[in-house]
Design a protein around this motif. Sequence first.
Motif, PDB file in Angstrom:
ATOM      1  N   TYR A   1       0.795  -1.228   0.000  1.00 38.85           N
ATOM      2  CA  TYR A   1       0.000   0.000   0.000  1.00 38.85           C
ATOM      3  C   TYR A   1       0.833   1.287   0.000  1.00 38.85           C
ATOM      4  CZ  TYR A   1      -3.982  -3.025   0.704  1.00 38.85           C
ATOM      5  OH  TYR A   1      -4.936  -3.988   0.527  1.00 38.85           O
ATOM      6  N   ASN A   2       2.076   1.238   0.499  1.00 41.35           N
ATOM      7  CA  ASN A   2       2.929   2.428   0.512  1.00 41.35           C
ATOM      8  C   ASN A   2       4.272   2.149  -0.159  1.00 41.35           C
ATOM      9  OD1 ASN A   2       0.920   3.699   1.919  1.00 41.35           O
ATOM     10  ND2 ASN A   2       2.046   3.962   3.821  1.00 41.35           N
ATOM     11  N   GLY A   3       4.267   1.227  -1.099  1.00 40.46           N
ATOM     12  CA  GLY A   3       5.512   0.800  -1.721  1.00 40.46           C
ATOM     13  C   GLY A   3       6.254   1.889  -2.461  1.00 40.46           C
ATOM     14  N   ASP A   4       5.552   2.943  -2.867  1.00 40.32           N
ATOM     15  CA  ASP A   4       6.219   4.033  -3.581  1.00 40.32           C
ATOM     16  C   ASP A   4       7.185   4.795  -2.676  1.00 40.32           C
ATOM     17  OD1 ASP A   4       3.952   4.911  -2.134  1.00 40.32           O
ATOM     18  OD2 ASP A   4       3.886   6.771  -3.276  1.00 40.32           O
ATOM     19  N   ARG A   5       7.073   4.624  -1.363  1.00 40.78           N
ATOM     20  CA  ARG A   5       7.970   5.318  -0.438  1.00 40.78           C
ATOM     21  C   ARG A   5       8.999   4.375   0.192  1.00 40.78           C
ATOM     22  NH1 ARG A   5       3.088   7.859   0.336  1.00 40.78           N
ATOM     23  NH2 ARG A   5       2.482   6.769   2.250  1.00 40.78           N
ATOM     24  N   CYS A   6       8.909   3.088  -0.119  1.00 37.83           N
ATOM     25  CA  CYS A   6       9.863   2.115   0.423  1.00 37.83           C
ATOM     26  C   CYS A   6      11.089   2.037  -0.485  1.00 37.83           C
ATOM     27  CB  CYS A   6       9.210   0.738   0.532  1.00 37.83           C
ATOM     28  SG  CYS A   6      10.308  -0.547   1.186  1.00 37.83           S
ATOM     29  N   VAL A   7      12.279   2.305   0.074  1.00 36.16           N
ATOM     30  CA  VAL A   7      13.497   2.289  -0.747  1.00 36.16           C
ATOM     31  C   VAL A   7      14.252   0.975  -0.640  1.00 36.16           C
ATOM     32  CG1 VAL A   7      13.721   4.793  -0.556  1.00 36.16           C
ATOM     33  CG2 VAL A   7      14.973   3.332   1.044  1.00 36.16           C
ATOM     34  N   ALA A   8      14.062   0.236   0.472  1.00 29.43           N
ATOM     35  CA  ALA A   8      14.790  -1.033   0.640  1.00 29.43           C
ATOM     36  C   ALA A   8      14.194  -1.804   1.804  1.00 29.43           C
ATOM     37  CB  ALA A   8      16.275  -0.781   0.886  1.00 29.43           C
ATOM     38  N   VAL A   9      14.508  -3.098   1.835  1.00 27.44           N
ATOM     39  CA  VAL A   9      14.154  -3.981   2.947  1.00 27.44           C
ATOM     40  C   VAL A   9      15.438  -4.577   3.500  1.00 27.44           C
ATOM     41  CG1 VAL A   9      12.985  -6.126   3.593  1.00 27.44           C
ATOM     42  CG2 VAL A   9      11.887  -4.547   1.999  1.00 27.44           C
ATOM     43  N   ILE A  10      15.547  -4.641   4.827  1.00 27.65           N
ATOM     44  CA  ILE A  10      16.719  -5.243   5.469  1.00 27.65           C
ATOM     45  C   ILE A  10      16.382  -6.663   5.897  1.00 27.65           C
ATOM     46  CG2 ILE A  10      18.296  -5.142   7.435  1.00 27.65           C
ATOM     47  CD1 ILE A  10      17.892  -2.084   7.401  1.00 27.65           C
ATOM     48  N   ASP A  11      17.054  -7.616   5.286  1.00 22.09           N
ATOM     49  CA  ASP A  11      16.954  -9.028   5.670  1.00 22.09           C
ATOM     50  C   ASP A  11      18.208  -9.709   5.138  1.00 22.09           C
ATOM     51  OD1 ASP A  11      16.501 -11.691   6.077  1.00 22.09           O
ATOM     52  OD2 ASP A  11      14.518 -11.757   5.165  1.00 22.09           O
ATOM     53  N   SER A  12      19.171  -9.954   6.009  1.00 20.79           N
ATOM     54  CA  SER A  12      20.467 -10.465   5.566  1.00 20.79           C
ATOM     55  C   SER A  12      20.366 -11.840   4.921  1.00 20.79           C
ATOM     56  CB  SER A  12      21.436 -10.516   6.753  1.00 20.79           C
ATOM     57  OG  SER A  12      20.945 -11.365   7.772  1.00 20.79           O
ATOM     58  N   LEU A  13      19.328 -12.614   5.261  1.00 23.78           N
ATOM     59  CA  LEU A  13      19.192 -13.942   4.677  1.00 23.78           C
ATOM     60  C   LEU A  13      18.788 -13.893   3.211  1.00 23.78           C
ATOM     61  CD1 LEU A  13      17.410 -15.992   7.500  1.00 23.78           C
ATOM     62  CD2 LEU A  13      19.851 -15.854   6.961  1.00 23.78           C
ATOM     63  N   GLN A  14      18.170 -12.787   2.790  1.00 20.23           N
ATOM     64  CA  GLN A  14      17.677 -12.689   1.414  1.00 20.23           C
ATOM     65  C   GLN A  14      18.300 -11.524   0.655  1.00 20.23           C
ATOM     66  OE1 GLN A  14      13.446 -14.136   0.891  1.00 20.23           O
ATOM     67  NE2 GLN A  14      13.248 -13.275   2.947  1.00 20.23           N
ATOM     68  N   ALA A  15      19.381 -10.988   1.173  1.00 18.27           N
ATOM     69  CA  ALA A  15      20.056  -9.862   0.521  1.00 18.27           C
ATOM     70  C   ALA A  15      20.443 -10.225  -0.907  1.00 18.27           C
ATOM     71  CB  ALA A  15      21.293  -9.472   1.322  1.00 18.27           C
ATOM     72  N   GLY A  16      20.248  -9.279  -1.794  1.00 26.30           N
ATOM     73  CA  GLY A  16      20.530  -9.495  -3.211  1.00 26.30           C
ATOM     74  C   GLY A  16      19.289  -9.783  -4.021  1.00 26.30           C
ATOM     75  N   ARG A  17      18.222 -10.191  -3.364  1.00 26.95           N
ATOM     76  CA  ARG A  17      16.949 -10.409  -4.049  1.00 26.95           C
ATOM     77  C   ARG A  17      16.163  -9.098  -4.073  1.00 26.95           C
ATOM     78  NH1 ARG A  17      13.808 -15.455  -1.777  1.00 26.95           N
ATOM     79  NH2 ARG A  17      13.097 -15.569  -3.939  1.00 26.95           N
ATOM     80  N   THR A  18      15.020  -9.134  -4.724  1.00 24.04           N
ATOM     81  CA  THR A  18      14.130  -7.984  -4.719  1.00 24.04           C
ATOM     82  C   THR A  18      12.845  -8.350  -3.979  1.00 24.04           C
ATOM     83  OG1 THR A  18      12.932  -8.529  -6.750  1.00 24.04           O
ATOM     84  CG2 THR A  18      15.006  -7.274  -6.975  1.00 24.04           C
ATOM     85  N   VAL A  19      12.090  -7.317  -3.638  1.00 23.64           N
ATOM     86  CA  VAL A  19      10.801  -7.540  -2.994  1.00 23.64           C
ATOM     87  C   VAL A  19       9.888  -8.362  -3.895  1.00 23.64           C
ATOM     88  CG1 VAL A  19       8.696  -6.327  -2.315  1.00 23.64           C
ATOM     89  CG2 VAL A  19      10.904  -5.554  -1.452  1.00 23.64           C
ATOM     90  N   GLN A  20       9.948  -8.097  -5.200  1.00 23.62           N
ATOM     91  CA  GLN A  20       9.132  -8.859  -6.154  1.00 23.62           C
ATOM     92  C   GLN A  20       9.468 -10.349  -6.094  1.00 23.62           C
ATOM     93  OE1 GLN A  20       6.802  -7.339  -8.253  1.00 23.62           O
ATOM     94  NE2 GLN A  20       6.114  -9.330  -8.977  1.00 23.62           N
ATOM     95  N   ASP A  21      10.749 -10.662  -5.955  1.00 27.21           N
ATOM     96  CA  ASP A  21      11.170 -12.063  -5.876  1.00 27.21           C
ATOM     97  C   ASP A  21      10.514 -12.778  -4.700  1.00 27.21           C
ATOM     98  OD1 ASP A  21      12.927 -11.686  -8.019  1.00 27.21           O
ATOM     99  OD2 ASP A  21      14.633 -11.233  -6.710  1.00 27.21           O
ATOM    100  N   VAL A  22      10.375 -12.079  -3.585  1.00 28.47           N
ATOM    101  CA  VAL A  22       9.904 -12.705  -2.346  1.00 28.47           C
ATOM    102  C   VAL A  22       8.393 -12.682  -2.227  1.00 28.47           C
ATOM    103  CG1 VAL A  22       9.997 -12.599   0.182  1.00 28.47           C
ATOM    104  CG2 VAL A  22      12.062 -12.169  -1.163  1.00 28.47           C
ATOM    105  N   LEU A  23       7.781 -11.528  -2.513  1.00 30.87           N
ATOM    106  CA  LEU A  23       6.347 -11.374  -2.289  1.00 30.87           C
ATOM    107  C   LEU A  23       5.490 -11.658  -3.517  1.00 30.87           C
ATOM    108  CD1 LEU A  23       6.215  -8.062  -0.180  1.00 30.87           C
ATOM    109  CD2 LEU A  23       6.323 -10.434   0.641  1.00 30.87           C
ATOM    110  N   GLY A  24       6.097 -11.538  -4.693  1.00 32.46           N
ATOM    111  CA  GLY A  24       5.301 -11.651  -5.917  1.00 32.46           C
ATOM    112  C   GLY A  24       4.675 -10.334  -6.320  1.00 32.46           C
ATOM    113  N   TYR A  25       4.979  -9.281  -5.593  1.00 32.48           N
ATOM    114  CA  TYR A  25       4.562  -7.911  -5.941  1.00 32.48           C
ATOM    115  C   TYR A  25       5.575  -6.952  -5.309  1.00 32.48           C
ATOM    116  CZ  TYR A  25       2.585  -7.765  -1.166  1.00 32.48           C
ATOM    117  OH  TYR A  25       2.405  -7.819   0.190  1.00 32.48           O
TER     118      TYR A  25
END
Length: 367
Positions: free
Chosen positions: A40-64
């Motif tokens: 819902y507020n993805g236009d303001r999200c610049v990054a996610v911190i999760d060292s186990l999945q670093a290098g992936r994108t949000v799309q890779d993990v969530l499907g959106y």
Amino acid sequence: MEEDVAQLSHAELVEKKFVLFAEECFGLFTSKIAASLVRYNGDRCVAVIDSLQAGRTVQDVLGYGGPIPIVSRVEDALHLRPEVLIIGKGLHSADLPESWKPHILSAVQNGLHLVNSIHYRLAGDPDIARAIRDKGVTVWETKDTPPVQLNKARVLDLDTWVIHTCGSDSNIGKKTAALQIWQEANRVGISTGFAATGQSGMLISGHGIAVDGVPGDFMAGAVEKVVMDAAAGNEWVVVEGQGSLNHIGFSSVALAILHGALPHALVFCHRLGAERTKVWETPIRPLPELIRLNEELSVFERPAKVAAISVNSFGFSEEDYRREVEKLEADTGLPVVDPVREGGARLVEILRAHQRETLDRLSDLRR
């Protein structure tokens, strides 16, 4: 020491660019706050911190969510100029995980404001508290409770139509259903307020209260206030649900919302295929039974009926989804919609029809 700066309001904080903290847990069901904010507020999200999945994108993990990067540390996101660190994972405890502390300290030392979604108050840690004072950043403790009163049933005096999303478990889509209804109703010209009862809804809308942080006697009164505020100038209010009446851990919050909101209509939410509640692993009773339970526990002064079932069908093919919907509609006699897969339009139309039918019935009774 840094020069004192004015503290930001909650509304100002939610408008800023942010990085989501979801260390070792980022996912659709494992960090629902983070997943909701991306949706819902993805236009303001610049990054996610999760060292186990670093290098992936949000799309890779969530499907959106698109190409928002997942990084290991706060420092890896600073070039993207975030202004706020949001803890995107709630916890079933009042402790601060030791592994989280370095990330939070780094965020403050780099001048990021904080939004805290867990029960532990960050100023309770001396090192974090000192850094907050030194840098002059704003901390929004979403579990802090503003002054509240006992429920006085003032919602009964409103002209606003109140809709509440209840359900069979925690973390199954009650907030998402409420947000989809809220957005679609406003889109089609029904002025609608959103009554946030948890931190995700608060961070998306900029207002509300985390009911699970309120002392028991005052939970329904806190919900009443949120509904009253959301009703101002609106035809409808959609009240975000929490927990479930059948959940061994979260039934008290669910009942407080039901009695504080005093809804005219219920939307019952369920995750397709779920058989046991989360965390406590108790069996989920048959949905017709749970639907009756929610209806029967609505108050005598305003008995509420379930108008529709909202389902979370993540992971189902379209064919399997349609088959499950047909079965559930046959079992309950109610229309079934996935508002993410299908959008919120059908739910809004169902609720409009339910409102007309209820008002007609009440009019007949008064004659």
